[in-house]
Scaffold this active site. Structure first.
Site, PDB file in Angstrom:
ATOM      1  N   GLY A   1       1.867   2.563   4.463  1.00 22.25           N
ATOM      2  CA  GLY A   1       1.114   1.681   5.354  1.00 22.25           C
ATOM      3  C   GLY A   1       1.637   1.809   6.775  1.00 22.25           C
ATOM      4  O   GLY A   1       1.848   2.911   7.290  1.00 22.25           O
TER       5      GLY A   1
ATOM      6  N   THR B   1      -0.181   5.088  -0.698  1.00 26.12           N
ATOM      7  CA  THR B   1      -0.754   6.288  -0.123  1.00 26.12           C
ATOM      8  C   THR B   1       0.143   7.371  -0.677  1.00 26.12           C
ATOM      9  O   THR B   1       1.178   7.078  -1.261  1.00 26.12           O
ATOM     10  CB  THR B   1      -0.659   6.200   1.433  1.00 26.12           C
ATOM     11  OG1 THR B   1      -1.567   5.198   1.887  1.00 26.12           O
ATOM     12  CG2 THR B   1      -0.963   7.508   2.157  1.00 26.12           C
TER      13      THR B   1
ATOM     14  N   ASN C   1      -5.733   3.384  -0.012  1.00 20.61           N
ATOM     15  CA  ASN C   1      -5.181   2.243   0.704  1.00 20.61           C
ATOM     16  C   ASN C   1      -4.129   1.567  -0.167  1.00 20.61           C
ATOM     17  O   ASN C   1      -3.021   2.047  -0.244  1.00 20.61           O
ATOM     18  CB  ASN C   1      -6.236   1.272   1.217  1.00 20.61           C
ATOM     19  CG  ASN C   1      -5.652   0.325   2.266  1.00 20.61           C
ATOM     20  OD1 ASN C   1      -4.603   0.611   2.831  1.00 20.61           O
ATOM     21  ND2 ASN C   1      -6.304  -0.787   2.524  1.00 20.61           N
TER      22      ASN C   1
HETATM   23  N1  GLY Z   1      -4.476   2.941   4.273  1.00 21.91           N
HETATM   24  C1  GLY Z   1      -3.289   3.278   4.932  1.00 21.91           C
HETATM   25  C2  GLY Z   1      -3.508   4.067   6.168  1.00 21.91           C
HETATM   26  O1  GLY Z   1      -4.431   4.863   6.219  1.00 21.91           O
HETATM   27  O2  GLY Z   1      -2.808   3.902   7.117  1.00 21.91           O
END
Ligand code: GLY
Length: 569
Positions: free
Chosen positions: A468, A375, A395
């Site tokens: 994450g 991210t 993601n």
């Molecule tokens: N895909 C990571 C989040 O949105 O937390």
């Protein structure tokens, strides 16, 4: 090359405005600041500020530029959250452009015949993608706050895609390590590797002509250049080829949403952050409300007491996350209760400073962080004091690794942020239930936590991180380091980080904590594990004592804080 402090950074001859951050001091400027994961994207934002654009204009330019310069996380095919403090009105607002589950999505779409989660389908197939939200979200931000023309804000990104940008060290390394997965998809392999699949070396030019064409359609037509017409046709064709669900109906139905940010106070400062479908904002406030009952400053940064307390508050917050957080348009998230001072006090009373609690129902054998968490976050402040914190994502690094052939961009695998099956953790080891079950049109729960801190109603700093599940604890530690421990932005960004997420019941530590501290934490009952990777990559900007400041995390290469030209000459 220029060697400053512990960092080696590339000298870029055509950018005299850039000042390099050493390990102890942020970058300083006099008329605004941009901090992002890529030097050229930060420069695109600083150029917009220098041309009279405001913080939102600059954030839009940075975001489009990251779609070119940082393809592992910057995106057209993903989504994000933009948090805005408008200095003219003093109002805080946020734009939620998280991906939405396509019209045809169903609760059990990732279960195989035996009822097990098919991880490949959830993460690396055309079915892994939600409907992208980035273009709609950036356009909405521009409609509400933009000062410069929309087209002007895409100029840098179009030029970078059309004529090429030097491949960063970070991108070169990532392309090398992900080659097998990326080259399973012919379009991705063609876009990001030389003929025959050879990775680009750092410094070589990466030209992205199809992406430049797509960006031009967006520049000329706004969101219709993405959700309708040629780009939409290319997306739908790609989905048909791979059996995905993002169809023309889902694209046209996509909406970015204005959300009221959640806010609270911490030791007298106002903390404004992202509301659901982010879980991050709610839990950062919950954890701050709990921390407020302890003398964190006295404990000292990096002390065993400090780390123990952070682990205990995180354990409590992540347990609540698994139960209560989801898309507020589909599930009644008890936000007020979770962020109330009373609940923080209740939780504080359950914490034993001498002993780690056991996380109940520990799921054995769940490996933390099997996938590099990805991210990206960027922060902007303009000369008027408007401030923007944006976190955006595909993601995983490079999302599903599937590109839209002919359109030049990668697709997200955000559907894995939903709960595919209750009790089965997602790629970040996160658990969830009904609140985050898959449904058509729903937004998957996110950990992205763009955050702004105000002092006496004036913006002090903006921050956020990738990572994450570790995003939330990275942002929390940034706030504690600055507010409790009195660190400047650079010191706060650089300080070693910890992470705990309730389950698995492991206290992860970056390197940099003293062996004595680690020993005490083990004695208190923590299952300490040295983290396999560094945690997060915080990009922060702020204003203090009449000076703008920026700090870019040294954990990942090629990030830069850049002040607009007029500011530093
Ligand atoms: N895909 C990571 C989040 O949105 O937390």
């Amino acid at each position: 090359m220029l060697l400053l402090g512990a960092r080696v950074v590339a000298q870029v001859p055509d950018t005299p405005i850039i000042r390099y951050q050493d390990t102890a001091h942020p970058v300083y400027g006099a008329a605004g600041m941009v901090a992002s994961q890529n030097l050229y994207a930060s420069k695109a934002g600083a150029d917009v500020l220098a041309a009279g654009g405001n913080a939102v204009d600059a954030a839009i330019a940075v975001s489009f530029s990251l779609a070119v310069t940082l393809p592992r996380a910057g995106n057209l095919g993903g989504g994000g959250f933009m948090l805005i403090h408008d200095s003219a009105t003093g109002e805080n607002t946020s734009i939620d452009y998280r991906e939405m589950a396509p019209v045809g999505a169903t609760r059990d779409m990732y279960l195989d015949k035996e009822g097990n989660v098919d991880r490949n389908r959830a993460m690396f197939s055309h079915l892994a993608s939600g409907v992208p939200g980035t273009v709609a979200g950036l356009y909405q931000a521009h409609q509400q706050f933009g000062r410069l023309p929309w087209k002007r804000l895409l100029e840098a990104a179009i030029a970078q895609a059309r004529y090429g940008v030097p491949v960063s060290f970070d991108l070169a390394e990532m392309l090398k390590s992900r080659q097998l997965r990326m080259c399973r998809n012919a379009a991705t392999c063609g876009y990001f590797y030389k003929d025959g699949g050879e990775p680009y070396a750092a410094g070589e030019l990466l030209v992205q002509s199809d992406l430049a064409d797509t960006l031009e359609r967006i520049a000329n037509e706004g969101p219709d250049g993405f959700y309708k017409g040629k780009t939409a046709e290319l997306i739908v064709d790609e989905m048909k080829r791979g059996g995905g669900l993002v169809d023309a109906e889902s694209l046209v139905a996509y909406r970015a949403v204005d959300r009221k940010p959640v806010s609270g106070t911490y030791r007298g400062y106002e903390v404004v952050t992202m509301s659901p479908p982010s879980s991050g904002g709610v839990h950062v406030l919950q954890m701050l409300n709990t921390l407020e009952h302890f003398p964190v400053a006295e404990f000292g940064a990096g002390s065993a007491d400090s780390i123990h307390l952070l682990a205990e508050v995180a354990r409590l917050a992540y347990a609540d996350r698994s139960e209560y957080l989801g898309d507020p348009d589909y599930y009644d998230v008890p936000v007020e209760w979770l962020i109330s001072k009373e609940y923080g006090k209740e939780l504080a009373a359950t914490i034993d400073m001498r002993k780690a609690r056991e996380s109940t129902d520990v799921a054995p054998g769940v490996a933390p962080q099997p996938e590099s968490p990805d991210t990206t976050h960027f922060s902007v402040i303009d000369a008027d004091g408007s401030i923007v914190a944006t976190t955006t994502t595909l993601n995983f690094s490079f999302g599903s690794a599937i590109s839209v052939a002919g359109a030049g961009f990668l697709l997200n695998n955000e559907m894995d942020d939903f709960v595919s099956k209750p009790g089965v953790p997602n790629a970040y080891g996160l658990l969830g239930g009904e609140a985050n079950a898959i449904a058509a049109g729903k937004r998957p729960l996110s950990s992205m936590t763009p955050t702004i801190v105000l002092a006496d109603g004036q913006p002090w700093f903006a921050t956020g991180s990738p990572g994450g599940s570790r995003i939330i604890t990275s942002v929390l530690q940034m706030l504690v380091n600055v507010i409790d421990h009195g660190m400047n932005l650079a010191e706060a960004v650089n300080a070693p980080r910890m992470h705990h997420q309730w389950l698995p019941d492991i206290l992860q530590l970056e390197s940099g904590f003293s062996p004595d501290t680690v020993k005490i934490l083990r004695e208190r009952g923590h299952a300490v594990q040295e983290s396999r990777s560094s945690m997060g990559s915080v990009q922060a900007v702020g204003f203090r004592d009449g000076v703008f400041r920026g700090a870019s995390d040294p954990r990942r290469p090629n990030a830069a804080s850049v002040a607009p030209a007029a500011a530093t000459q």
